[in-house]
Design a protein around this motif. Structure first.
Motif, PDB file in Angstrom:
ATOM      1  N   ARG A   1       0.647  -1.414  -0.349  1.00  0.00           N
ATOM      2  CA  ARG A   1      -0.059   0.340   0.254  1.00  0.00           C
ATOM      3  C   ARG A   1       1.412   1.313   0.384  1.00  0.00           C
ATOM      4  O   ARG A   1       0.984   2.302  -0.700  1.00  0.00           O
ATOM      5  N   ALA A   2       1.982   1.300   0.991  1.00  0.00           N
ATOM      6  CA  ALA A   2       3.257   2.319   0.623  1.00  0.00           C
ATOM      7  C   ALA A   2       3.849   2.542  -0.322  1.00  0.00           C
ATOM      8  O   ALA A   2       3.669   4.247  -1.496  1.00  0.00           O
ATOM      9  N   TRP A   3       4.078   2.106  -1.169  1.00  0.00           N
ATOM     10  CA  TRP A   3       4.680   2.084  -2.370  1.00  0.00           C
ATOM     11  C   TRP A   3       3.666   2.523  -3.541  1.00  0.00           C
ATOM     12  O   TRP A   3       4.049   3.465  -4.484  1.00  0.00           O
ATOM     13  N   ARG A   4       2.273   1.912  -3.251  1.00  0.00           N
ATOM     14  CA  ARG A   4       1.797   2.509  -4.789  1.00  0.00           C
ATOM     15  C   ARG A   4       1.546   4.040  -4.872  1.00  0.00           C
ATOM     16  O   ARG A   4       1.378   4.863  -5.003  1.00  0.00           O
ATOM     17  N   THR A   5       1.557   4.248  -3.052  1.00  0.00           N
ATOM     18  CA  THR A   5       0.468   5.553  -2.875  1.00  0.00           C
ATOM     19  C   THR A   5       1.726   6.200  -2.983  1.00  0.00           C
ATOM     20  O   THR A   5       2.161   7.922  -3.929  1.00  0.00           O
ATOM     21  N   ALA A   6       3.388   6.743  -2.659  1.00  0.00           N
ATOM     22  CA  ALA A   6       4.466   6.998  -3.086  1.00  0.00           C
ATOM     23  C   ALA A   6       5.485   6.858  -4.026  1.00  0.00           C
ATOM     24  O   ALA A   6       6.092   7.909  -4.477  1.00  0.00           O
ATOM     25  N   VAL A   7       4.846   6.241  -5.037  1.00  0.00           N
ATOM     26  CA  VAL A   7       5.989   5.627  -5.253  1.00  0.00           C
ATOM     27  C   VAL A   7       5.102   5.297  -7.323  1.00  0.00           C
ATOM     28  O   VAL A   7       5.079   6.385  -8.377  1.00  0.00           O
ATOM     29  N   LEU A   8       4.280   4.497  -7.141  1.00  0.00           N
ATOM     30  CA  LEU A   8       3.749   4.143  -8.698  1.00  0.00           C
ATOM     31  C   LEU A   8       2.012   4.881  -8.825  1.00  0.00           C
ATOM     32  O   LEU A   8       2.956   5.694 -10.017  1.00  0.00           O
ATOM     33  N   HIS A   9       1.605   5.297  -8.190  1.00  0.00           N
ATOM     34  CA  HIS A   9       0.515   6.557  -8.631  1.00  0.00           C
ATOM     35  C   HIS A   9       1.227   8.510  -9.238  1.00  0.00           C
ATOM     36  O   HIS A   9       1.317   8.645 -10.134  1.00  0.00           O
ATOM     37  N   PRO A  10       2.607   8.545  -8.697  1.00  0.00           N
ATOM     38  CA  PRO A  10       3.364   9.702  -8.920  1.00  0.00           C
ATOM     39  C   PRO A  10       4.034   9.118  -9.849  1.00  0.00           C
ATOM     40  O   PRO A  10       3.508  10.210 -10.924  1.00  0.00           O
ATOM     41  N   ALA A  11       4.410   7.743 -10.435  1.00  0.00           N
ATOM     42  CA  ALA A  11       4.921   8.023 -11.878  1.00  0.00           C
ATOM     43  C   ALA A  11       4.069   7.187 -12.141  1.00  0.00           C
ATOM     44  O   ALA A  11       4.235   8.078 -13.877  1.00  0.00           O
ATOM     45  N   LEU A  12       2.675   7.130 -12.759  1.00  0.00           N
ATOM     46  CA  LEU A  12       1.479   6.860 -13.226  1.00  0.00           C
ATOM     47  C   LEU A  12       1.390   8.702 -13.934  1.00  0.00           C
ATOM     48  O   LEU A  12       1.284   8.345 -14.691  1.00  0.00           O
TER      49      LEU A  12
ATOM     50  N   PHE B   1      10.648  -9.119  -8.463  1.00  0.00           N
ATOM     51  CA  PHE B   1       9.331  -7.728  -9.090  1.00  0.00           C
ATOM     52  C   PHE B   1       9.863  -6.527  -7.237  1.00  0.00           C
ATOM     53  O   PHE B   1      10.024  -5.434  -7.993  1.00  0.00           O
ATOM     54  N   ASP B   2       9.929  -7.494  -6.196  1.00  0.00           N
ATOM     55  CA  ASP B   2      10.530  -6.483  -5.004  1.00  0.00           C
ATOM     56  C   ASP B   2      11.542  -5.736  -5.696  1.00  0.00           C
ATOM     57  O   ASP B   2      11.807  -4.878  -5.195  1.00  0.00           O
ATOM     58  N   ASP B   3      12.870  -6.186  -5.753  1.00  0.00           N
ATOM     59  CA  ASP B   3      14.239  -5.343  -6.786  1.00  0.00           C
ATOM     60  C   ASP B   3      13.596  -4.608  -7.489  1.00  0.00           C
ATOM     61  O   ASP B   3      14.262  -3.416  -7.920  1.00  0.00           O
ATOM     62  N   TRP B   4      12.868  -4.947  -8.627  1.00  0.00           N
ATOM     63  CA  TRP B   4      12.118  -3.941  -9.593  1.00  0.00           C
ATOM     64  C   TRP B   4      11.629  -2.700  -8.980  1.00  0.00           C
ATOM     65  O   TRP B   4      11.757  -1.371  -9.109  1.00  0.00           O
ATOM     66  N   ILE B   5      11.329  -2.858  -8.347  1.00  0.00           N
ATOM     67  CA  ILE B   5      10.229  -1.690  -7.695  1.00  0.00           C
ATOM     68  C   ILE B   5      10.866  -0.787  -7.214  1.00  0.00           C
ATOM     69  O   ILE B   5      10.008   0.118  -6.538  1.00  0.00           O
ATOM     70  N   THR B   6      11.895  -1.828  -6.080  1.00  0.00           N
ATOM     71  CA  THR B   6      12.282  -1.095  -5.332  1.00  0.00           C
ATOM     72  C   THR B   6      13.514  -0.307  -5.363  1.00  0.00           C
ATOM     73  O   THR B   6      15.089   0.705  -4.387  1.00  0.00           O
ATOM     74  N   GLY B   7      14.486  -0.858  -7.064  1.00  0.00           N
ATOM     75  CA  GLY B   7      15.550  -0.401  -7.058  1.00  0.00           C
ATOM     76  C   GLY B   7      16.027   1.154  -7.436  1.00  0.00           C
ATOM     77  O   GLY B   7      14.863   1.942  -7.910  1.00  0.00           O
ATOM     78  N   ALA B   8      17.304   1.461  -7.830  1.00  0.00           N
ATOM     79  CA  ALA B   8      17.404   2.384  -8.807  1.00  0.00           C
ATOM     80  C   ALA B   8      17.063   2.760  -9.861  1.00  0.00           C
ATOM     81  O   ALA B   8      18.252   2.575 -10.917  1.00  0.00           O
ATOM     82  N   HIS B   9      16.205   2.767 -10.139  1.00  0.00           N
ATOM     83  CA  HIS B   9      15.434   3.355 -11.789  1.00  0.00           C
ATOM     84  C   HIS B   9      15.099   4.553 -11.880  1.00  0.00           C
ATOM     85  O   HIS B   9      14.704   4.741 -10.744  1.00  0.00           O
ATOM     86  N   ALA B  10      15.001   5.180 -13.567  1.00  0.00           N
ATOM     87  CA  ALA B  10      14.163   6.254 -13.895  1.00  0.00           C
ATOM     88  C   ALA B  10      12.552   5.229 -13.126  1.00  0.00           C
ATOM     89  O   ALA B  10      12.326   4.627 -14.339  1.00  0.00           O
ATOM     90  N   LEU B  11      11.923   6.562 -13.082  1.00  0.00           N
ATOM     91  CA  LEU B  11      10.639   6.330 -12.452  1.00  0.00           C
ATOM     92  C   LEU B  11       9.987   6.719 -14.071  1.00  0.00           C
ATOM     93  O   LEU B  11       8.824   6.837 -14.077  1.00  0.00           O
ATOM     94  N   ASP B  12      10.406   6.026 -15.074  1.00  0.00           N
ATOM     95  CA  ASP B  12       9.381   6.932 -16.190  1.00  0.00           C
ATOM     96  C   ASP B  12       9.010   5.616 -17.309  1.00  0.00           C
ATOM     97  O   ASP B  12       8.207   4.517 -16.606  1.00  0.00           O
ATOM     98  N   ALA B  13       8.533   5.181 -18.259  1.00  0.00           N
ATOM     99  CA  ALA B  13       7.374   4.572 -18.922  1.00  0.00           C
ATOM    100  C   ALA B  13       7.953   3.369 -19.462  1.00  0.00           C
ATOM    101  O   ALA B  13       7.276   2.090 -18.965  1.00  0.00           O
ATOM    102  N   GLN B  14       9.870   3.436 -19.353  1.00  0.00           N
ATOM    103  CA  GLN B  14      10.391   1.727 -19.279  1.00  0.00           C
ATOM    104  C   GLN B  14      10.247   0.950 -18.159  1.00  0.00           C
ATOM    105  O   GLN B  14       9.645  -0.460 -17.653  1.00  0.00           O
ATOM    106  N   TRP B  15      10.559   2.258 -17.155  1.00  0.00           N
ATOM    107  CA  TRP B  15       9.863   1.252 -15.448  1.00  0.00           C
ATOM    108  C   TRP B  15       8.952   0.856 -15.401  1.00  0.00           C
ATOM    109  O   TRP B  15       8.467  -0.557 -14.734  1.00  0.00           O
ATOM    110  N   LEU B  16       7.730   1.486 -15.860  1.00  0.00           N
ATOM    111  CA  LEU B  16       6.392   1.465 -16.008  1.00  0.00           C
ATOM    112  C   LEU B  16       6.253  -0.166 -16.561  1.00  0.00           C
ATOM    113  O   LEU B  16       5.089  -1.238 -16.204  1.00  0.00           O
ATOM    114  N   VAL B  17       6.633  -0.044 -17.512  1.00  0.00           N
ATOM    115  CA  VAL B  17       6.588  -1.643 -18.061  1.00  0.00           C
ATOM    116  C   VAL B  17       6.727  -2.709 -17.236  1.00  0.00           C
ATOM    117  O   VAL B  17       6.440  -3.864 -17.532  1.00  0.00           O
TER     118      VAL B  17
END
Length: 522
Positions: free
Chosen positions: A386-397, A438-454
């Protein structure tokens, strides 16, 4: 596996003696769904078919407890289990009730035909055995009516299988056998039933070794092969079950997992228009059995013994997926002993979503043996997602939507997804390793861009399907995430608004406490 293979997955049929708990959800059925989604994402043609085990004596025990007929008990829990699986986002292509009008006659006939075939080939033999009966009622003490200690590990058990070590046994092997339904003395009688024994026990062990079955799950099979040469039951004592014109009235054909799976193959053949059942040698369909470690004999031994005895008319599973038993707060989840959390209560009565529960269950390493889940760990996993979706995913979208630029080829996302899907084949899958990717991908040092969302969508596809669909839709893609679509298809212009549903508040373990059932399983 190669692209565009046909695959049939048959998770072991649950007994309709109650609703499903998190042990069911986190084990066989979650594995079937995750593997199916991973295979479909790679372009395979996959079906998942199972149904309820209506001819199990545990149904009669539940009916007695609930004060209604076994038929009513089956119908009610059969429908309830289907709802439980749907709430957990487990997708089935067919959900079979073998006692219903659509299947009853054909199901019984298949079992009778296979028994007759094994008798004709000489694989089935009529043997004498000692069966315990309750002296006061004359009831045969088998299945739920029989208790004692396991002849292998000494733990309390009953029926024919130890849920702790996976040992399979016949009634006379049970230590200090006693009735589970009263204090009546046990009276032993000699009865005759049909059994089959492996033609080549060594070949069975080697086949499963070669397929990558982990040693912890191979051990009960090796004990069975060494102890009695792979002897399996074909008929038994019973009033409730699959009766046959070829058997006395007090005998039933064993309602085993493998022949249930062969019947699922018939349903698959009829629905696809195929010429033969997938369990026919050379059918062109990869068959996959999925079950818990307490069903090692039905899942690992019986298919090979029956296939050997059928002399070329049936083939065993091409692959088997075995999971350890999930414990909750230190004890094995159990329907009959009311220990665990029930899916219907958790997913219908709380704010916990299917994705959130799947996420917590995926972190229990059941592909390597038994594992324990505490209420605190369940809550922690839900709140982390829940915390990741709120703080990271939704702003990236929201950022990607505002940019409105085409999605470039996501090379690293495709590579990582392929690595994750390799962990989710029917041969020695590892769901916990897959969720770590999956956990490594969503918390790793990636640019939170469209490629990351793919990458988020592709990696979530097998594990968290609601999340995967949400991300894929906001990227402008149609249908479900697949490797082919991510590699070759241009996404549609992104017009979808960002998520507007307020994020759920952190989950408090106290809110789940009323849904927890704790009972001493001994």
């Amino acid at each position: 596996m190669h692209i565009h293979q046909k695959v049939l997955l048959v998770p072991m049929q649950p007994t309709p003696n109650g609703r499903m708990h998190i042990g069911h959800g986190g084990g066989t059925y979650l594995r079937a769904d995750v593997i199916a989604r991973a295979l479909r994402a790679q372009g395979h043609e996959v079906a998942v078919i199972t149904g309820s085990d209506v001819y199990e004596d545990w149904v009669v025990a539940a009916a007695h407890r609930e004060g209604r007929s076994p038929e009513e008990t089956c119908r009610d829990h059969h429908a309830g289990i289907a709802r439980d699986l749907a709430h957990l986002s487990v997708e089935l292509d067919a959900w079979i009730d073998p006692s219903g009008d659509e299947h009853r006659d054909a199901y019984r006939q298949l079992h009778e035909d296979v028994l007759n075939r094994l008798r004709a080939t000489g694989a089935a033999r009529l043997e004498s055995e000692r069966i315990p009966f309750a002296e006061d009622t004359g009831r045969a003490l088998v299945g739920p009516w029989l208790a004692g200690e396991c002849p292998n590990c000494g733990r309390s058990c009953g029926g024919s299988t130890c849920t702790y070590c996976g040992e399979y046994f016949v009634p006379e092997q049970l230590v200090r056998a006693r009735s589970r339904i009263g204090d009546s003395p046990v009276q032993w009688r000699t009865e005759q039933n049909w059994f089959a024994t492996a033609d080549d026990p060594h070949a069975i062990a080697e086949r499963h070794r070669a397929a990558g079955l982990r040693p912890v799950f191979l051990a009960p099979l090796l004990r069975a092969l060494d102890g009695h040469g792979g002897r399996v039951r074909l008929t038994g004592q019973g009033e409730w079950g699959i009766h046959s014109r070829a058997l006395p009235a007090d005998k039933v054909i064993s309602n085993g997992y493998f022949l249930y799976s062969v019947y699922c193959g018939e349903v698959h053949r009829a629905s696809t228009g195929a010429a033969v059942n997938p369990f026919t040698p050379g059918s062109g369909v990869t068959t996959v059995g999925l079950f818990g470690s307490d069903n090692s004999t039905p899942g690992l031994l019986v298919p090979d013994v029956i296939a050997q005895g059928s002399k070329g008319t049936l083939a065993p599973f091409d692959a088997t997926v075995v999971n350890g038993m999930l414990q909750f707060e230190g004890h094995k989840c159990s329907t009959s002993k009311r220990h665990g959390i029930w899916l219907s209560e958790l997913l219908e009565g709380t704010s916990v979503s299917a994705d959130e529960l799947r996420y917590a269950l995926l972190h229990a390493p059941l592909d390597h043996g038994p594992a324990d889940l505490s209420l605190g760990a369940l809550t922690d996993h839900v709140n982390a997602l829940r915390a990741w979706r709120t703080a990271v995913l939704h702003p990236a979208l929201a950022d990607v939507r505002d940019q409105r630029r085409p999605v470039r080829r996501a090379e690293q996302a495709l590579k990582t997804a392929a690595e994750q899907y390799a962990l989710l084949t029917p041969y020695s899958p590892d769901l916990t390793a897959a969720v770590r990717v999956f956990d490594d991908w969503i918390t790793g040092a990636h640019a939170l861009d469209a490629q990351w969302l793919v990458g988020v969508a592709l990696l979530a596809r097998p594990l968290l399907p609601e999340l995967a669909d949400e991300v894929w839709t906001h990227l402008g893609f149609a249908a479900e995430p697949t490797l082919d679509q991510a590699e070759h298809q241009e996404p549609l212009p992104r017009q979808s608004p960002p998520p507007t549903t307020p994020p759920p508040t952190p989950l408090d373990p106290a809110t789940l406490r009323s849904y927890v059932h704790i009972q001493d399983p001994e």
